[in-house]
Design a protein around this motif. Structure first.
Motif, mmCIF file in Angstrom:
data_model
loop_
_atom_site.group_PDB
_atom_site.id
_atom_site.type_symbol
_atom_site.label_atom_id
_atom_site.label_comp_id
_atom_site.label_asym_id
_atom_site.label_seq_id
_atom_site.Cartn_x
_atom_site.Cartn_y
_atom_site.Cartn_z
ATOM 1 N N VAL A 71 0.856 -1.185 0.000
ATOM 2 C CA VAL A 71 0.000 0.000 0.000
ATOM 3 C C VAL A 71 0.894 1.238 0.000
ATOM 4 O O VAL A 71 1.615 1.481 0.965
ATOM 5 C CB VAL A 71 -0.943 -0.004 1.223
ATOM 6 C CG1 VAL A 71 -1.876 1.190 1.172
ATOM 7 C CG2 VAL A 71 -1.741 -1.307 1.281
ATOM 8 N N PRO A 72 0.869 2.035 -1.069
ATOM 9 C CA PRO A 72 1.757 3.194 -1.175
ATOM 10 C C PRO A 72 1.204 4.443 -0.481
ATOM 11 O O PRO A 72 0.026 4.510 -0.107
ATOM 12 C CB PRO A 72 1.842 3.420 -2.688
ATOM 13 C CG PRO A 72 0.527 2.948 -3.200
ATOM 14 C CD PRO A 72 0.117 1.805 -2.307
ATOM 15 N N LYS A 73 2.080 5.422 -0.365
ATOM 16 C CA LYS A 73 1.723 6.724 0.219
ATOM 17 C C LYS A 73 0.467 7.281 -0.450
ATOM 18 O O LYS A 73 0.316 7.231 -1.664
ATOM 19 C CB LYS A 73 2.895 7.689 0.019
ATOM 20 C CG LYS A 73 2.614 9.103 0.480
ATOM 21 C CD LYS A 73 3.811 9.991 0.181
ATOM 22 C CE LYS A 73 3.514 11.429 0.506
ATOM 23 N NZ LYS A 73 4.659 12.287 0.214
ATOM 24 N N GLY A 74 -0.437 7.803 0.389
ATOM 25 C CA GLY A 74 -1.652 8.418 -0.112
ATOM 26 C C GLY A 74 -2.832 7.470 -0.214
ATOM 27 O O GLY A 74 -3.963 7.902 -0.360
ATOM 28 N N TRP A 75 -2.585 6.188 -0.142
ATOM 29 C CA TRP A 75 -3.665 5.203 -0.248
ATOM 30 C C TRP A 75 -4.177 4.851 1.139
ATOM 31 O O TRP A 75 -3.487 4.993 2.143
ATOM 32 C CB TRP A 75 -3.171 3.954 -0.950
ATOM 33 C CG TRP A 75 -3.028 4.128 -2.429
ATOM 34 C CD1 TRP A 75 -2.311 5.087 -3.072
ATOM 35 C CD2 TRP A 75 -3.596 3.324 -3.434
ATOM 36 N NE1 TRP A 75 -2.398 4.930 -4.428
ATOM 37 C CE2 TRP A 75 -3.186 3.836 -4.675
ATOM 38 C CE3 TRP A 75 -4.415 2.198 -3.416
ATOM 39 C CZ2 TRP A 75 -3.571 3.271 -5.876
ATOM 40 C CZ3 TRP A 75 -4.787 1.629 -4.624
ATOM 41 C CH2 TRP A 75 -4.375 2.170 -5.830
ATOM 42 N N GLN A 76 -5.391 4.341 1.158
ATOM 43 C CA GLN A 76 -6.001 3.882 2.405
ATOM 44 C C GLN A 76 -6.450 2.441 2.214
ATOM 45 O O GLN A 76 -6.915 2.073 1.129
ATOM 46 C CB GLN A 76 -7.203 4.749 2.762
ATOM 47 C CG GLN A 76 -7.876 4.335 4.053
ATOM 48 C CD GLN A 76 -8.920 5.348 4.486
ATOM 49 O OE1 GLN A 76 -8.652 6.538 4.489
ATOM 50 N NE2 GLN A 76 -10.092 4.879 4.845
ATOM 51 N N ILE A 77 -6.298 1.654 3.246
ATOM 52 C CA ILE A 77 -6.760 0.274 3.215
ATOM 53 C C ILE A 77 -7.753 0.095 4.359
ATOM 54 O O ILE A 77 -7.593 0.690 5.426
ATOM 55 C CB ILE A 77 -5.577 -0.719 3.306
ATOM 56 C CG1 ILE A 77 -6.047 -2.160 3.123
ATOM 57 C CG2 ILE A 77 -4.801 -0.546 4.590
ATOM 58 C CD1 ILE A 77 -4.901 -3.156 2.982
ATOM 59 N N PHE A 78 -8.792 -0.665 4.103
ATOM 60 C CA PHE A 78 -9.828 -0.931 5.099
ATOM 61 C C PHE A 78 -10.136 -2.415 5.063
ATOM 62 O O PHE A 78 -10.224 -3.000 3.984
ATOM 63 C CB PHE A 78 -11.095 -0.138 4.764
ATOM 64 C CG PHE A 78 -12.340 -0.695 5.398
ATOM 65 C CD1 PHE A 78 -12.598 -0.482 6.742
ATOM 66 C CD2 PHE A 78 -13.224 -1.447 4.659
ATOM 67 C CE1 PHE A 78 -13.738 -1.009 7.331
ATOM 68 C CE2 PHE A 78 -14.371 -1.969 5.240
ATOM 69 C CZ PHE A 78 -14.621 -1.754 6.582
ATOM 70 N N TYR A 79 -10.279 -3.020 6.229
ATOM 71 C CA TYR A 79 -10.655 -4.429 6.250
ATOM 72 C C TYR A 79 -11.377 -4.775 7.546
ATOM 73 O O TYR A 79 -11.183 -4.166 8.580
ATOM 74 C CB TYR A 79 -9.455 -5.354 6.046
ATOM 75 C CG TYR A 79 -8.232 -4.999 6.844
ATOM 76 C CD1 TYR A 79 -8.007 -5.572 8.088
ATOM 77 C CD2 TYR A 79 -7.305 -4.097 6.354
ATOM 78 C CE1 TYR A 79 -6.883 -5.245 8.824
ATOM 79 C CE2 TYR A 79 -6.182 -3.770 7.076
ATOM 80 C CZ TYR A 79 -5.973 -4.347 8.304
ATOM 81 O OH TYR A 79 -4.873 -4.021 9.031
ATOM 82 N N HIS A 80 -12.222 -5.764 7.419
ATOM 83 C CA HIS A 80 -12.985 -6.314 8.521
ATOM 84 C C HIS A 80 -12.019 -7.088 9.423
ATOM 85 O O HIS A 80 -11.131 -7.778 8.931
ATOM 86 C CB HIS A 80 -14.051 -7.252 7.936
ATOM 87 C CG HIS A 80 -15.079 -7.692 8.904
ATOM 88 N ND1 HIS A 80 -14.887 -8.775 9.719
ATOM 89 C CD2 HIS A 80 -16.296 -7.198 9.188
ATOM 90 C CE1 HIS A 80 -15.965 -8.947 10.472
ATOM 91 N NE2 HIS A 80 -16.837 -7.996 10.163
ATOM 92 N N GLY A 81 -12.180 -6.978 10.714
ATOM 93 C CA GLY A 81 -11.250 -7.598 11.664
ATOM 94 C C GLY A 81 -11.172 -9.100 11.604
ATOM 95 O O GLY A 81 -10.199 -9.694 12.065
#
Length: 131
Positions: A71-81
């Motif tokens: 995941v590079p600078k400026g990106w966001q990652i979201f995930y279920h636990g």
């Protein structure tokens, strides 16, 4: 450098951590595949991570296979636990993130026991890239 506070569960929200890669701060437990959940009723958290500087390597289980996600600078990652995941934070890690875990106020980082066949190669290639 070291963490300003241990990252091991169980944890109570809200929390702020500063984690810097250091040979004196073992972070292999973050790279091991794990889930985030509350022990008493199995309620999970959801994780949001914005990469502010550098790049971060995550491991996610997708369709029963371990995948490496850069995941590079400026990106966001979201995930279920409950998605099995891990993050590679080591002595050559050079990144800054803003991370938020939403869910129960108390939760644990619970290793799943699944082997991560990509971890050692990812560590090796990062060390070679740092030379």
């Amino acid at each position: 450098a070291a963490a300003s506070r241990p990252v091991r569960g169980p944890s109570t929200s809200p929390q702020v951590f500063r984690i810097e890669g250091s040979p004196d701060f073992p972070t292999d437990f973050l790279a091991r595949l794990h889930v985030l959940r509350r022990k008493s009723d199995n309620a999970c958290g959801e994780e949001f991570v914005k990469v502010l500087n550098g790049a971060v390597t995550w491991f996610m289980v997708v369709e029963q296979e371990v995948a490496k996600v850069a995941v590079p600078k400026g990106w966001q990652i979201f995930y279920h636990g409950f998605v099995e995941h891990g993050a590679l934070i080591d002595s050559v890690a050079d990144f800054v993130t803003c991370t938020q875990i939403i869910g129960p106020p108390e939760w644990e980082l619970v290793p799943t026991g699944r082997e991560n066949p990509l971890l050692e190669d990812a560590k090796k290639s990062r060390l070679e890239g740092a030379k």
